[in-house]
Design a protein around this motif. Sequence first.
Motif, PDB file in Angstrom:
ATOM      1  N   HIS A  31      55.569  58.709  30.425  1.00 53.24           N
ATOM      2  CA  HIS A  31      54.792  59.468  29.442  1.00 53.24           C
ATOM      3  C   HIS A  31      53.282  59.369  29.666  1.00 53.24           C
ATOM      4  N   LEU A  32      52.864  58.619  30.674  1.00 54.35           N
ATOM      5  CA  LEU A  32      51.440  58.444  30.938  1.00 54.35           C
ATOM      6  C   LEU A  32      50.988  59.353  32.068  1.00 54.35           C
ATOM      7  N   PRO A  33      49.727  59.820  32.024  1.00 56.49           N
ATOM      8  CA  PRO A  33      49.192  60.577  33.158  1.00 56.49           C
ATOM      9  C   PRO A  33      49.048  59.656  34.371  1.00 56.49           C
ATOM     10  N   PRO A  34      48.930  60.222  35.574  1.00 55.01           N
ATOM     11  CA  PRO A  34      48.900  59.379  36.782  1.00 55.01           C
ATOM     12  C   PRO A  34      47.699  58.466  36.883  1.00 55.01           C
ATOM     13  N   ASP A  35      46.660  58.709  36.109  1.00 57.57           N
ATOM     14  CA  ASP A  35      45.454  57.884  36.199  1.00 57.57           C
ATOM     15  C   ASP A  35      45.426  56.748  35.181  1.00 57.57           C
ATOM     16  N   VAL A  36      46.536  56.478  34.505  1.00 54.77           N
ATOM     17  CA  VAL A  36      46.622  55.381  33.535  1.00 54.77           C
ATOM     18  C   VAL A  36      47.916  54.616  33.777  1.00 54.77           C
ATOM     19  N   GLY A  37      47.849  53.275  33.676  1.00 52.33           N
ATOM     20  CA  GLY A  37      49.059  52.474  33.834  1.00 52.33           C
ATOM     21  C   GLY A  37      48.930  51.137  33.153  1.00 52.33           C
ATOM     22  N   LEU A  38      50.051  50.415  33.093  1.00 55.56           N
ATOM     23  CA  LEU A  38      50.103  49.083  32.497  1.00 55.56           C
ATOM     24  C   LEU A  38      50.457  48.062  33.565  1.00 55.56           C
ATOM     25  N   CYS A  39      49.773  46.930  33.526  1.00 56.28           N
ATOM     26  CA  CYS A  39      50.116  45.805  34.396  1.00 56.28           C
ATOM     27  C   CYS A  39      50.999  44.793  33.668  1.00 56.28           C
ATOM     28  N   VAL A  40      50.611  44.453  32.432  1.00 59.82           N
ATOM     29  CA  VAL A  40      51.310  43.408  31.679  1.00 59.82           C
ATOM     30  C   VAL A  40      51.367  43.830  30.222  1.00 59.82           C
ATOM     31  N   ALA A  41      52.488  43.511  29.553  1.00 60.23           N
ATOM     32  CA  ALA A  41      52.620  43.680  28.104  1.00 60.23           C
ATOM     33  C   ALA A  41      53.420  42.498  27.582  1.00 60.23           C
ATOM     34  N   ARG A  42      52.902  41.833  26.532  1.00 59.11           N
ATOM     35  CA  ARG A  42      53.596  40.658  25.995  1.00 59.11           C
ATOM     36  C   ARG A  42      53.068  40.307  24.617  1.00 59.11           C
ATOM     37  N   ARG A  43      53.672  39.326  23.987  1.00 55.36           N
ATOM     38  CA  ARG A  43      53.146  38.757  22.762  1.00 55.36           C
ATOM     39  C   ARG A  43      51.953  37.877  23.118  1.00 55.36           C
ATOM     40  N   PRO A  44      50.859  37.982  22.383  1.00 56.07           N
ATOM     41  CA  PRO A  44      49.699  37.118  22.685  1.00 56.07           C
ATOM     42  C   PRO A  44      49.878  35.736  22.068  1.00 56.07           C
ATOM     43  N   PRO A  45      49.189  34.764  22.618  1.00 51.90           N
ATOM     44  CA  PRO A  45      49.246  33.420  22.031  1.00 51.90           C
ATOM     45  C   PRO A  45      48.327  33.311  20.820  1.00 51.90           C
ATOM     46  N   GLY A  46      48.802  32.687  19.760  1.00 52.92           N
ATOM     47  CA  GLY A  46      47.953  32.371  18.606  1.00 52.92           C
ATOM     48  C   GLY A  46      47.318  33.594  17.985  1.00 52.92           C
ATOM     49  N   ALA A  47      46.140  33.364  17.395  1.00 51.02           N
ATOM     50  CA  ALA A  47      45.385  34.432  16.719  1.00 51.02           C
ATOM     51  C   ALA A  47      44.510  35.133  17.745  1.00 51.02           C
ATOM     52  N   PHE A  48      45.097  36.052  18.483  1.00 47.96           N
ATOM     53  CA  PHE A  48      44.398  36.725  19.583  1.00 47.96           C
ATOM     54  C   PHE A  48      43.968  38.124  19.160  1.00 47.96           C
ATOM     55  N   HIS A  49      42.751  38.501  19.585  1.00 49.92           N
ATOM     56  CA  HIS A  49      42.278  39.875  19.419  1.00 49.92           C
ATOM     57  C   HIS A  49      41.563  40.267  20.708  1.00 49.92           C
ATOM     58  N   ALA A  50      41.910  41.431  21.248  1.00 45.87           N
ATOM     59  CA  ALA A  50      41.385  41.840  22.553  1.00 45.87           C
ATOM     60  C   ALA A  50      39.872  41.813  22.610  1.00 45.87           C
ATOM     61  N   GLN A  51      39.197  42.245  21.530  1.00 44.74           N
ATOM     62  CA  GLN A  51      37.735  42.264  21.527  1.00 44.74           C
ATOM     63  C   GLN A  51      37.139  40.957  21.041  1.00 44.74           C
ATOM     64  N   TRP A  52      37.552  40.509  19.878  1.00 42.76           N
ATOM     65  CA  TRP A  52      36.863  39.385  19.246  1.00 42.76           C
ATOM     66  C   TRP A  52      37.178  38.045  19.901  1.00 42.76           C
ATOM     67  N   SER A  53      38.285  37.950  20.632  1.00 44.57           N
ATOM     68  CA  SER A  53      38.603  36.695  21.320  1.00 44.57           C
ATOM     69  C   SER A  53      37.960  36.596  22.694  1.00 44.57           C
ATOM     70  N   ALA A  54      37.396  37.698  23.198  1.00 42.75           N
ATOM     71  CA  ALA A  54      36.860  37.709  24.566  1.00 42.75           C
ATOM     72  C   ALA A  54      35.654  36.786  24.699  1.00 42.75           C
ATOM     73  N   SER A  55      35.578  36.087  25.826  1.00 40.76           N
ATOM     74  CA  SER A  55      34.446  35.193  26.104  1.00 40.76           C
ATOM     75  C   SER A  55      33.520  35.746  27.180  1.00 40.76           C
ATOM     76  N   GLY A  56      33.924  36.802  27.868  1.00 42.37           N
ATOM     77  CA  GLY A  56      33.062  37.377  28.893  1.00 42.37           C
ATOM     78  C   GLY A  56      33.749  38.514  29.620  1.00 42.37           C
ATOM     79  N   LYS A  57      32.954  39.259  30.383  1.00 44.25           N
ATOM     80  CA  LYS A  57      33.470  40.381  31.160  1.00 44.25           C
ATOM     81  C   LYS A  57      32.808  40.402  32.531  1.00 44.25           C
ATOM     82  N   GLU A  58      33.504  41.009  33.465  1.00 44.89           N
ATOM     83  CA  GLU A  58      32.928  41.300  34.779  1.00 44.89           C
ATOM     84  C   GLU A  58      33.023  42.799  35.031  1.00 44.89           C
ATOM     85  N   TYR A  59      31.893  43.374  35.424  1.00 46.50           N
ATOM     86  CA  TYR A  59      31.838  44.763  35.857  1.00 46.50           C
ATOM     87  C   TYR A  59      31.516  44.790  37.345  1.00 46.50           C
ATOM     88  N   ARG A  60      32.026  45.802  38.026  1.00 47.90           N
ATOM     89  CA  ARG A  60      31.682  46.012  39.423  1.00 47.90           C
ATOM     90  C   ARG A  60      31.219  47.455  39.602  1.00 47.90           C
TER      91      ARG A  60
END
Length: 286
Positions: free
Chosen positions: A88-117
């Motif tokens: 159901h996804l277009p060819p330019d989008v995909g998933l690598c991993v999907a799972r239950r997160p550990p503890g009180a996890f939030h994709a944005q607020w739990s982040a400690s840093g990012k790398e851009y290239r």
Amino acid sequence: MARPSSRRIPAVLWTWYRGGNFRGFQRQVEGPTVQDALEGALGRAGSPATVMPSGRTDRGVHARMQVISLRLPEDVPPEALPARLAPHLPPDVGLCVARRPPGAFHAQWSASGKEYRYHLTLGAPPPEAWRPYALDVAAEAALQPGHRVTPERLEALLARAVGTRDFTAFHERSSPQKPRTLQTATLRELGGGLFEVRLEGAGFARYQVRYLVGSALKVAAGLLSEEQWRAALDAGAALAGFKAPAHGLVLWEVRYPSAVDPFGPDERLHPPGLPDAPPFTGAPPG
């Protein structure tokens, strides 16, 4: 017959995308967006949900690792989502991993840093496979007429940006003006005139990476002085900089404290299901 459970529980996705055909990540009146693609696929797969990313990416920006928080019905196993969503996804989008997160996890607020290239070529046009994903510096109109940009000069200018400052001369006013820490800024050669700028930090304002890279290129080309570059970095002095085009930028990695990191070191090094093609190939770690 038992009714399906209405209880929802947290899940986390590692998604990748090539951003050239999208108007950014966040849903907009005028699409398409990456959020539209993901939420549409979830709905068609029978698991409708609202996705919450680690941060937005702008129109044309790519992501090797975008992390998504969402809540799924408790009877939907997250591990099944990569296979379930793929049709159901277009060819330019995909998933690598999907799972239950550990503890009180939030994709944005739990982040400690990012790398851009950021990918670019110096002295040669991009190789054919990289053409949609790398800035051809020699052909960029905003850098004409200027001197030839050398790797040594560009890397030295980028290194000067490392540290904690407000970077107010290098981001949109819509982002809060506050101190931000750029932890590393390096330049790696990939071969054939192709280079990769690697920027790691605790957090980035809107367009910060593109203004830093573009303005460093403008100084390296002799179109701005190094004194202006230093004043912009150290005192926030206004700079007639250059916002590097979006197509060269990749959100490479999102990092979390070990106690809540949903992903292991082997997954981060060799993401399952990530296309082995530009713009997701790059310099080795180190």
